[in-house]
Design a protein around this motif. Sequence first.
Motif, PDB file in Angstrom:
ATOM      1  N   ALA A 140      23.454  39.879  31.707  1.00  0.00           N
ATOM      2  CA  ALA A 140      24.695  39.267  32.203  1.00  0.00           C
ATOM      3  C   ALA A 140      24.874  37.869  31.624  1.00  0.00           C
ATOM      4  CB  ALA A 140      24.680  39.218  33.730  1.00  0.00           C
TER       5      ALA A 140
ATOM      6  N   ILE B 219      28.090  36.649  29.006  1.00  0.00           N
ATOM      7  CA  ILE B 219      29.143  36.134  29.885  1.00  0.00           C
ATOM      8  C   ILE B 219      30.211  35.365  29.110  1.00  0.00           C
ATOM      9  CG2 ILE B 219      27.807  34.049  30.460  1.00  0.00           C
ATOM     10  CD1 ILE B 219      30.200  35.978  32.786  1.00  0.00           C
TER      11      ILE B 219
ATOM     12  N   ASP C 149      36.719  42.020  32.300  1.00  0.00           N
ATOM     13  CA  ASP C 149      35.694  42.012  33.335  1.00  0.00           C
ATOM     14  C   ASP C 149      34.365  42.501  32.769  1.00  0.00           C
ATOM     15  OD1 ASP C 149      37.648  41.158  35.024  1.00  0.00           O
ATOM     16  OD2 ASP C 149      37.801  43.014  36.186  1.00  0.00           O
ATOM     17  N   LEU C 150      33.271  41.943  33.304  1.00  0.00           N
ATOM     18  CA  LEU C 150      31.928  42.278  32.845  1.00  0.00           C
ATOM     19  C   LEU C 150      31.277  43.205  33.870  1.00  0.00           C
ATOM     20  CD1 LEU C 150      29.575  41.895  30.874  1.00  0.00           C
ATOM     21  CD2 LEU C 150      28.952  39.817  32.135  1.00  0.00           C
TER      22      LEU C 150
ATOM     23  N   VAL D 196      25.950  36.742  40.995  1.00  0.00           N
ATOM     24  CA  VAL D 196      27.393  36.919  40.819  1.00  0.00           C
ATOM     25  C   VAL D 196      28.137  35.644  41.195  1.00  0.00           C
ATOM     26  CG1 VAL D 196      29.404  38.220  41.604  1.00  0.00           C
ATOM     27  CG2 VAL D 196      27.245  39.407  41.152  1.00  0.00           C
TER      28      VAL D 196
ATOM     29  N   HIS E 130      30.236  33.185  38.658  1.00  0.00           N
ATOM     30  CA  HIS E 130      31.646  32.900  38.943  1.00  0.00           C
ATOM     31  C   HIS E 130      31.913  31.398  38.817  1.00  0.00           C
ATOM     32  CE1 HIS E 130      35.599  33.085  40.768  1.00  0.00           C
ATOM     33  NE2 HIS E 130      35.212  32.249  41.708  1.00  0.00           N
TER      34      HIS E 130
ATOM     35  N   GLN F 245      31.777  30.214  35.191  1.00  0.00           N
ATOM     36  CA  GLN F 245      33.008  30.517  34.461  1.00  0.00           C
ATOM     37  C   GLN F 245      34.128  29.538  34.798  1.00  0.00           C
ATOM     38  OE1 GLN F 245      34.083  34.844  34.037  1.00  0.00           O
ATOM     39  NE2 GLN F 245      32.593  35.004  35.696  1.00  0.00           N
TER      40      GLN F 245
ATOM     41  N   VAL G 110      32.594  39.740  37.576  1.00  0.00           N
ATOM     42  CA  VAL G 110      31.272  40.253  37.211  1.00  0.00           C
ATOM     43  C   VAL G 110      30.883  41.267  38.285  1.00  0.00           C
ATOM     44  CG1 VAL G 110      28.842  39.693  36.830  1.00  0.00           C
ATOM     45  CG2 VAL G 110      30.616  38.100  36.082  1.00  0.00           C
TER      46      VAL G 110
END
Length: 685
Positions: A54, A58, A67-68, A79, A83, A86, A102
């Motif tokens: 991840a 990212i 979306d990942l 997660v 977030h 990002q 994610v």
Amino acid sequence: MPEIVVRIAPPACRNGTRTVAAEITGFGKDAVRLWYRIADERPIAEVAVAHAFAVSIINQAMAAGRDLVIEGPLTAGIVTNLHDYQRAFAAWMPETFRPVAVRARTLLPEMAYQPEKRFAVPFSGGLDSCYSARMLSRDGTLGALVSVHGLDVGLDRTDQWNAVATGLRGCAESLGVPLIEVATNWNELAVRLPGYLGYFLPAVAAALLTDQYGGVAIPSSYGYDQLVLPLETNPLTDPLLGRPGFPVRHHGAEAHRIDKVEGIAGWPAAVRQLRPCDQTKPDGTACGRCRKCIHTALTFSALGHPVPESLGGVLPERTLIEQFPLTPYSTLALQEAVAAARRRGATAEWIAAVEERLATSTLPKTAAEQDADELRRRLDYVLGGATMRSGPARLFRRIGRALRGRTGPRGLPAWTAAPRKPQVGPTWAQPEGPAAARSPRGRAIHVDAADLRGRALLHRPGGLDPAASQLWQTLARAEPWTHIVDVGANYGEMLVDLPVDAAVRLIAIEPNPHVCAYLDRTLREAGHAAVLVQAAVGDREGTVALTLDRTWSGLSAASIHRTESAGHRLEQVVVGMTTLARLLDDGRPDPGKRVLVKIDVEGQESAVLAGLGDAARFAAFAALVEIRHLPVRDLETILGVFAIELLETATGALVPVPDATPEHLSGLLATGRFHPLDVVLRPRR
């Protein structure tokens, strides 16, 4: 909605190694396979593997706006942290990144943090990682060093990597901790995808796979008081790459580079293999000639320590100091080195050379520095300066008028106390209008004054690399060329003074849309009927993702050079790509063409030459090529096709180097006899 899907394969163990791999879809028609190979067969928790993948991808998911989806287990803490990570980068670089969701196959409960376990440290052998390793070892919290093959040293350079790894193993052994050796193909994949900022994230991901330790400590690149966001690694977002039970911490930002040099100077294993940059030579040592190597060598000398053998064992020659590229960070490093040397009473020649270079610095002031200067001027005005002879009543009336905004010093508006608008990103001074530098022949070179490279040209009429300019002029006069091509023309300073006949087809290539308008104006005013091509040049036709360095335009490239662009404002665009063969195809027969080319494309020179085809088909061909950022394997390819000539700086003569190899060439350039940045190539006939 399209998604980036990461399908994690079962781990594979073989010959004492464990490989974790994933198939990634969503970036194009074909899936790509990303893998990490660890020289350790111990099991790795599924959540650690999913977490590492991840983190690995990212940025690319954000840049693609998709979306990942991780087909493996994560935790709610991972997660949530990703977030927030990002949101930070989307705020700093909205033109490149936007937040995406994610999602994981399953969400596991958080594991408790185990403070009794020690930290794993990503370890390149550079100054930052050596400092963090030694400090964590001293306080008893260092658990392991983690090296990663496949980032700055390519997977195909096994001999070079073995030389590097020998030094890293010596460091780990001297600290009494293991070196966990990891290899990955991340860099081979990511440089072709959007969102590439360098290879910090795979280094973190590799360390996340060492879940037998208590967390990851990321060595800082800059001090707390040097941060100019966005930075790929920083104390704000680094911790957001961890999870509650396996934290990531940012370490060492309390120290400047001079503190770090002092901190490792007494550690022989580290000094012996020190690699401040990622331009590794074939023998595994640092290049010794880039910005980081130069100011690291000078800092060792300033503190009274010998220059490390890994940096050449001698001080950089004066010409390298005179051409030293100044950034806010390197300027501070040089200022601290000079101050330390002066405190010691040192009188070495390099001190005066550095002081002269700093005196020519064109770095604009930050907002804080502008505020401080304005405040000093206002206070000087209010107090009447050194000649003030008035009594208290007049003084207080003047203070009152100034504070009420009714008056102010010459050149400044009345002080309204309005707050300065906050700035995101580097706080360079913005231009008030167009600016023009002057060529040696007095012609205008139009530049963007918000670009530090443009500002540098304003203050250096002879150009930023006088030796290369003189060599280019000499080559231009050497033959009756029919075609002259400048690949990576930037503002046109290498073209503006060329003695070009009207019959010569002059082609200027610059893919940066922020620079092209200035280049076009420069060439038109110089009277050159040039063909201006706004595209990249490579080994094929199509499109390519280009990273624009908005702080120093000359570093823009398909693959940003991480150490030199650290802390700069970056922007990603997609541009058209063509080839030299296509540009030179004008209907005339190739055997009658006499072609001169200059190539300065930040490490992509080999691809540009590959797109030319057989240069021996022309009646005459010569290329001036920058080799500073060339990977060794690319240099080997070029030397197999072209004969090479070096510029002897003392005489100005071009000296052929028959049967050159990268090792032989590196040795010649290290002597200081030749111009170190550019070479002349001619086809072998």
